[in-house]
Design a protein around this motif. Structure first.
Motif, PDB file in Angstrom:
ATOM      1  N   VAL A   3       4.224  18.121 -42.484  1.00 48.20           N
ATOM      2  CA  VAL A   3       4.302  19.351 -41.430  1.00 48.20           C
ATOM      3  C   VAL A   3       4.331  20.602 -42.107  1.00 48.20           C
ATOM      4  CG1 VAL A   3       6.087  20.269 -39.825  1.00 48.20           C
ATOM      5  CG2 VAL A   3       5.741  17.851 -39.893  1.00 48.20           C
ATOM      6  N   ARG A   4       3.590  21.618 -41.871  1.00 53.70           N
ATOM      7  CA  ARG A   4       3.452  22.812 -42.335  1.00 53.70           C
ATOM      8  C   ARG A   4       3.740  23.829 -41.128  1.00 53.70           C
ATOM      9  NH1 ARG A   4      -2.178  21.627 -45.561  1.00 53.70           N
ATOM     10  NH2 ARG A   4      -1.576  19.925 -46.763  1.00 53.70           N
ATOM     11  N   SER A   5       4.387  24.829 -41.456  1.00 53.80           N
ATOM     12  CA  SER A   5       4.709  25.935 -40.623  1.00 53.80           C
ATOM     13  C   SER A   5       4.012  27.136 -40.891  1.00 53.80           C
ATOM     14  CB  SER A   5       6.171  26.143 -40.401  1.00 53.80           C
ATOM     15  OG  SER A   5       6.733  25.255 -40.088  1.00 53.80           O
ATOM     16  N   TYR A   6       3.310  27.695 -40.004  1.00 56.28           N
ATOM     17  CA  TYR A   6       2.513  28.953 -40.323  1.00 56.28           C
ATOM     18  C   TYR A   6       2.927  30.092 -39.272  1.00 56.28           C
ATOM     19  CZ  TYR A   6      -0.687  26.191 -42.834  1.00 56.28           C
ATOM     20  OH  TYR A   6      -1.351  25.068 -43.701  1.00 56.28           O
ATOM     21  N   GLU A   7       2.732  31.406 -39.683  1.00 57.96           N
ATOM     22  CA  GLU A   7       2.991  32.442 -38.677  1.00 57.96           C
ATOM     23  C   GLU A   7       1.972  32.023 -37.548  1.00 57.96           C
ATOM     24  OE1 GLU A   7      -0.313  34.264 -40.766  1.00 57.96           O
ATOM     25  OE2 GLU A   7       1.616  33.189 -41.540  1.00 57.96           O
ATOM     26  N   PHE A   8       2.050  32.665 -36.605  1.00 52.93           N
ATOM     27  CA  PHE A   8       1.253  32.394 -35.250  1.00 52.93           C
ATOM     28  C   PHE A   8      -0.190  32.707 -35.446  1.00 52.93           C
ATOM     29  CE2 PHE A   8      -0.527  33.197 -31.142  1.00 52.93           C
ATOM     30  CZ  PHE A   8      -0.428  31.784 -30.421  1.00 52.93           C
ATOM     31  N   ALA A   9      -0.491  34.006 -35.998  1.00 61.36           N
ATOM     32  CA  ALA A   9      -1.884  34.308 -36.118  1.00 61.36           C
ATOM     33  C   ALA A   9      -2.608  33.418 -36.861  1.00 61.36           C
ATOM     34  CB  ALA A   9      -1.888  35.618 -36.684  1.00 61.36           C
ATOM     35  N   THR A  10      -1.989  33.019 -37.984  1.00 62.94           N
ATOM     36  CA  THR A  10      -2.678  31.905 -38.921  1.00 62.94           C
ATOM     37  C   THR A  10      -2.999  30.459 -37.992  1.00 62.94           C
ATOM     38  OG1 THR A  10      -1.935  32.778 -41.081  1.00 62.94           O
ATOM     39  CG2 THR A  10      -2.648  30.569 -41.061  1.00 62.94           C
ATOM     40  N   LEU A  11      -1.816  30.139 -37.339  1.00 66.66           N
ATOM     41  CA  LEU A  11      -1.923  28.844 -36.763  1.00 66.66           C
ATOM     42  C   LEU A  11      -2.932  28.901 -35.515  1.00 66.66           C
ATOM     43  CD1 LEU A  11      -0.986  25.968 -35.705  1.00 66.66           C
ATOM     44  CD2 LEU A  11       0.750  27.261 -34.221  1.00 66.66           C
ATOM     45  N   TYR A  12      -2.856  29.905 -34.967  1.00 62.62           N
ATOM     46  CA  TYR A  12      -3.909  30.092 -33.838  1.00 62.62           C
ATOM     47  C   TYR A  12      -5.285  30.258 -34.309  1.00 62.62           C
ATOM     48  CZ  TYR A  12      -5.443  31.099 -28.999  1.00 62.62           C
ATOM     49  OH  TYR A  12      -5.716  30.915 -27.828  1.00 62.62           O
ATOM     50  N   ALA A  13      -5.555  30.844 -35.306  1.00 61.19           N
ATOM     51  CA  ALA A  13      -7.019  31.075 -35.892  1.00 61.19           C
ATOM     52  C   ALA A  13      -7.539  29.720 -36.349  1.00 61.19           C
ATOM     53  CB  ALA A  13      -7.114  31.990 -37.160  1.00 61.19           C
ATOM     54  N   ASP A  14      -6.675  28.865 -36.900  1.00 62.31           N
ATOM     55  CA  ASP A  14      -6.940  27.528 -37.435  1.00 62.31           C
ATOM     56  C   ASP A  14      -7.129  26.668 -36.196  1.00 62.31           C
ATOM     57  OD1 ASP A  14      -6.736  27.996 -40.129  1.00 62.31           O
ATOM     58  OD2 ASP A  14      -4.986  26.993 -40.151  1.00 62.31           O
ATOM     59  N   VAL A  15      -6.396  26.856 -35.213  1.00 67.56           N
ATOM     60  CA  VAL A  15      -6.678  26.118 -33.695  1.00 67.56           C
ATOM     61  C   VAL A  15      -7.976  26.530 -33.025  1.00 67.56           C
ATOM     62  CG1 VAL A  15      -5.974  25.932 -31.289  1.00 67.56           C
ATOM     63  CG2 VAL A  15      -4.404  25.756 -33.183  1.00 67.56           C
ATOM     64  N   LEU A  16      -8.232  27.695 -32.993  1.00 66.57           N
ATOM     65  CA  LEU A  16      -9.502  28.164 -32.639  1.00 66.57           C
ATOM     66  C   LEU A  16     -11.006  27.902 -33.298  1.00 66.57           C
ATOM     67  CD1 LEU A  16      -8.870  31.877 -31.569  1.00 66.57           C
ATOM     68  CD2 LEU A  16      -8.901  29.757 -29.884  1.00 66.57           C
ATOM     69  N   ASN A  17     -10.594  27.582 -34.663  1.00 69.68           N
ATOM     70  CA  ASN A  17     -11.654  27.299 -35.688  1.00 69.68           C
ATOM     71  C   ASN A  17     -11.912  25.825 -35.539  1.00 69.68           C
ATOM     72  OD1 ASN A  17     -12.586  29.748 -36.318  1.00 69.68           O
ATOM     73  ND2 ASN A  17     -11.067  29.956 -37.754  1.00 69.68           N
ATOM     74  N   GLY A  18     -10.922  24.881 -35.135  1.00 63.49           N
ATOM     75  CA  GLY A  18     -10.966  23.375 -35.064  1.00 63.49           C
ATOM     76  C   GLY A  18     -10.519  22.995 -36.610  1.00 63.49           C
ATOM     77  N   SER A  19      -9.591  23.702 -37.176  1.00 67.96           N
ATOM     78  CA  SER A  19      -9.350  23.539 -38.663  1.00 67.96           C
ATOM     79  C   SER A  19      -7.984  22.953 -38.417  1.00 67.96           C
ATOM     80  CB  SER A  19      -9.262  24.701 -39.455  1.00 67.96           C
ATOM     81  OG  SER A  19     -10.423  25.239 -39.615  1.00 67.96           O
ATOM     82  N   PHE A  20      -7.816  21.674 -38.173  1.00 67.55           N
ATOM     83  CA  PHE A  20      -6.545  20.867 -37.753  1.00 67.55           C
ATOM     84  C   PHE A  20      -6.811  19.548 -37.558  1.00 67.55           C
ATOM     85  CE2 PHE A  20      -7.940  22.093 -33.583  1.00 67.55           C
ATOM     86  CZ  PHE A  20      -7.872  20.864 -32.759  1.00 67.55           C
ATOM     87  N   GLN A  21      -5.741  18.648 -37.830  1.00 71.75           N
ATOM     88  CA  GLN A  21      -5.651  17.438 -37.350  1.00 71.75           C
ATOM     89  C   GLN A  21      -4.769  17.127 -36.320  1.00 71.75           C
ATOM     90  OE1 GLN A  21      -4.731  15.638 -41.213  1.00 71.75           O
ATOM     91  NE2 GLN A  21      -7.179  14.935 -41.241  1.00 71.75           N
ATOM     92  N   LEU A  22      -3.724  17.917 -36.077  1.00 70.24           N
ATOM     93  CA  LEU A  22      -2.622  17.917 -35.130  1.00 70.24           C
ATOM     94  C   LEU A  22      -1.980  19.192 -35.165  1.00 70.24           C
ATOM     95  CD1 LEU A  22      -0.930  15.723 -33.499  1.00 70.24           C
ATOM     96  CD2 LEU A  22       0.655  15.659 -35.408  1.00 70.24           C
ATOM     97  N   TYR A  23      -1.745  19.798 -33.963  1.00 65.10           N
ATOM     98  CA  TYR A  23      -0.902  21.047 -33.896  1.00 65.10           C
ATOM     99  C   TYR A  23      -0.101  20.820 -32.436  1.00 65.10           C
ATOM    100  CZ  TYR A  23      -4.480  22.580 -30.277  1.00 65.10           C
ATOM    101  OH  TYR A  23      -5.131  22.813 -29.176  1.00 65.10           O
TER     102      TYR A  23
END
Length: 148
Positions: free
Chosen positions: A15-35
């Motif tokens: 589990v990794r916690s990021y500030e929202f801007a980083t998390l959302y950028a990763d989500v939009l780019n598809g750079s995740f396995q689970l969120y």
């Protein structure tokens, strides 16, 4: 809690916690396995939101297909539903698309928002909606017993 539940079935989760801007950028780019995020907003009165979320040409920034879901059959159903003006046909096509999407389970909802409403008997217009919002409050009024 998610980490504990997955560990119980043998899946190790970092589990990794990021500030929202980083998390959302990763989500939009598809750079995740689970969120985890939640959908917010008002009532979706038209099922065309399925196209915005699941059509293969709606990967961000074009749309909301953040999971990069791709299925040619679903795309064809959503395209046909978006083109027709026949409401009965749209209902069938969107229903077929919804079933095809559900069978593949590209998203797993972990919770559902439920609101309970309790009101005095002198209130009219209390009608809870399936989307668990409070927009019905605009229609609530008080009546006086014996008044016309």
């Amino acid at each position: 809690m998610i980490q504990q539940n997955l560990r119980a079935i043998g899946v190790d989760l970092d589990v990794r916690s990021y500030e929202f801007a980083t998390l959302y950028a990763d989500v939009l780019n598809g750079s995740f396995q689970l969120y985890t995020l939640q959908w917010v907003g008002g009532a979706m009165t038209d099922p065309d939101i399925l196209r915005r979320v699941f059509h293969s040409n709606q990967v961000p920034p074009a749309g909301f297909n953040r999971g990069h879901f791709v299925d040619a059959h679903v795309d064809a159903l959503l395209d046909a539903a978006s083109r027709t003006t026949d409401e009965a046909r749209r209902k069938v096509l969107f229903g077929d698309a919804q079933r095809a999407i559900a069978e593949q389970a590209p998203y797993i909802c972990l919770w559902t928002k439920i609101n309970n409403v309790i009101g005095q008997r002198t209130l009219d217009g209390l009608r809870v909606t399936p989307i668990a919002d409070y927009t019905f409050l605009k229609d609530v009024s008080r009546h006086r017993p014996g008044a016309n």
